[in-house]
Motif scaffolding. Structure first.
Motif, mmCIF file in Angstrom:
data_model
loop_
_atom_site.group_PDB
_atom_site.id
_atom_site.type_symbol
_atom_site.label_atom_id
_atom_site.label_comp_id
_atom_site.label_asym_id
_atom_site.label_seq_id
_atom_site.Cartn_x
_atom_site.Cartn_y
_atom_site.Cartn_z
ATOM 1 N N PHE A 73 0.809 -1.223 0.000
ATOM 2 C CA PHE A 73 0.000 0.000 0.000
ATOM 3 C C PHE A 73 0.844 1.275 0.000
ATOM 4 O O PHE A 73 0.791 2.082 -0.925
ATOM 5 C CB PHE A 73 -0.943 0.010 1.210
ATOM 6 C CG PHE A 73 -1.676 1.307 1.395
ATOM 7 C CD1 PHE A 73 -2.695 1.670 0.529
ATOM 8 C CD2 PHE A 73 -1.346 2.160 2.437
ATOM 9 C CE1 PHE A 73 -3.358 2.881 0.687
ATOM 10 C CE2 PHE A 73 -2.006 3.368 2.613
ATOM 11 C CZ PHE A 73 -3.022 3.732 1.743
ATOM 12 N N LEU B 243 1.425 3.795 -3.127
ATOM 13 C CA LEU B 243 0.733 5.087 -3.130
ATOM 14 C C LEU B 243 1.701 6.231 -3.395
ATOM 15 O O LEU B 243 1.371 7.195 -4.093
ATOM 16 C CB LEU B 243 0.022 5.297 -1.794
ATOM 17 C CG LEU B 243 -0.926 6.492 -1.694
ATOM 18 C CD1 LEU B 243 -2.069 6.356 -2.691
ATOM 19 C CD2 LEU B 243 -1.459 6.629 -0.282
ATOM 20 N N ASN C 237 -2.778 6.795 -7.050
ATOM 21 C CA ASN C 237 -4.051 6.086 -6.906
ATOM 22 C C ASN C 237 -4.978 6.506 -8.042
ATOM 23 O O ASN C 237 -6.029 7.080 -7.833
ATOM 24 C CB ASN C 237 -4.669 6.415 -5.541
ATOM 25 C CG ASN C 237 -5.955 5.663 -5.309
ATOM 26 O OD1 ASN C 237 -6.073 4.489 -5.633
ATOM 27 N ND2 ASN C 237 -6.947 6.341 -4.756
ATOM 28 N N GLN D 115 -4.562 2.143 -9.562
ATOM 29 C CA GLN D 115 -5.308 1.877 -8.332
ATOM 30 C C GLN D 115 -5.392 0.386 -8.055
ATOM 31 O O GLN D 115 -6.027 -0.368 -8.784
ATOM 32 C CB GLN D 115 -6.721 2.459 -8.415
ATOM 33 C CG GLN D 115 -7.485 2.384 -7.102
ATOM 34 C CD GLN D 115 -8.878 2.975 -7.218
ATOM 35 O OE1 GLN D 115 -9.723 2.452 -7.923
ATOM 36 N NE2 GLN D 115 -9.107 4.091 -6.540
ATOM 37 N N THR E 227 -5.170 0.499 -2.161
ATOM 38 C CA THR E 227 -5.430 1.937 -2.327
ATOM 39 C C THR E 227 -6.898 2.188 -2.599
ATOM 40 O O THR E 227 -7.450 3.205 -2.163
ATOM 41 C CB THR E 227 -4.572 2.516 -3.462
ATOM 42 O OG1 THR E 227 -4.843 1.809 -4.688
ATOM 43 C CG2 THR E 227 -3.098 2.408 -3.140
ATOM 44 N N TYR F 293 -8.711 2.147 0.702
ATOM 45 C CA TYR F 293 -8.444 3.391 1.434
ATOM 46 C C TYR F 293 -9.354 4.515 0.938
ATOM 47 O O TYR F 293 -9.966 5.235 1.734
ATOM 48 C CB TYR F 293 -6.980 3.769 1.258
ATOM 49 C CG TYR F 293 -6.618 5.110 1.844
ATOM 50 C CD1 TYR F 293 -6.380 5.248 3.213
ATOM 51 C CD2 TYR F 293 -6.517 6.243 1.041
ATOM 52 C CE1 TYR F 293 -6.054 6.478 3.760
ATOM 53 C CE2 TYR F 293 -6.193 7.477 1.572
ATOM 54 C CZ TYR F 293 -5.960 7.590 2.932
ATOM 55 O OH TYR F 293 -5.645 8.816 3.469
#
Length: 220
Positions: A164, A168, A173, A179, A183, A186
């Motif tokens: 992650f 990122l 993202n 993506q 992500t 999130y």
């Protein structure tokens, strides 16, 4: 159909990134671990510490370092952009690179432990009988370390699938482009879309479960 595409895109990209990066990690880990398991030299501990460093560094730190090394202002970033025509950062290639860096320590440590458990006398006996290094590796080392090799690949895949922070930082993202499932979860949680977040969470759990099941099934 658009809702399905929005759900499926991160899943597909995560699997794509995990498959590609885990293959790279496995190849690198096997080559380096085989060498490190049998060689003794000055600075070996320092080198091994560097290999394992991403395992303890925060993912954001790893992502920042990669961003500096591969960004558009770096030599590598400029050369890549000149050759390919687009920057490394904020591309799916960047997601693969981030996954390789953070997953390598797990694969390397597991595979190296397997190689170290192989009796060197068996390898030396095969060499004495005229076997080449490749034959020794293929017919002696690999079969005896097969469980560690499988475990190393599975751990590398799982770590790459769940990456992650570094992803990122260097890949961003961008929906349908960079993506991944972590992500996407999130963003969904941040936006209050818990139902979609749960769908991606279940997808992640299912993929991880299947990988661990295969590892447990075929490592016995």
């Amino acid at each position: 159909m658009s809702d399905w595409n929005n759900f499926a895109a991160p899943v597909y990209l995560s699997i794509q990134v995990a498959v590609i990066s885990s293959i790279i990690v496995f190849a690198l880990a096997v080559a380096i671990a085989k060498w490190m398991a049998r060689k003794r030299f000055v600075g070996r501990s320092v080198l091994e510490t560097l290999f394992l460093l991403p395992l303890v560094l925060p993912p954001s730190v790893v992502g920042f370092i990669l961003l500096v090394w591969l960004g558009r202002r770096s030599i590598v970033g400029r050369a890549y952009e000149w050759f390919v025509g687009q920057p490394i950062v904020f591309s799916w290639i960047a997601a693969v690179i981030a996954a390789v860096v953070v997953a390598f320590p797990l694969g390397y440590r597991t595979i190296k432990a397997g190689f170290e458990e192989v009796d060197e006398e068996l390898e030396d006996s095969a060499r004495a009988l005229g076997a080449s290094e490749w034959q020794v590796f293929r017919y002696i080392t690999v079969p005896l370390a097969s469980r560690a090799l499988l475990a190393g690949y599975i751990l590398g895949f799982a770590r790459a699938l769940g990456e992650f922070g570094a992803t990122l930082m260097i890949a961003g993202n961008i929906p349908h482009r960079t993506q991944t499932i972590p992500t996407a979860i999130y963003v969904a949680v941040d936006g209050g879309n818990l139902s979609l977040a749960w769908m991606w969470t279940f997808a992640m759990i299912l993929l991880s479960f299947l990988m661990l099941f295969v590892a447990n099934r075929y490592s016995k």
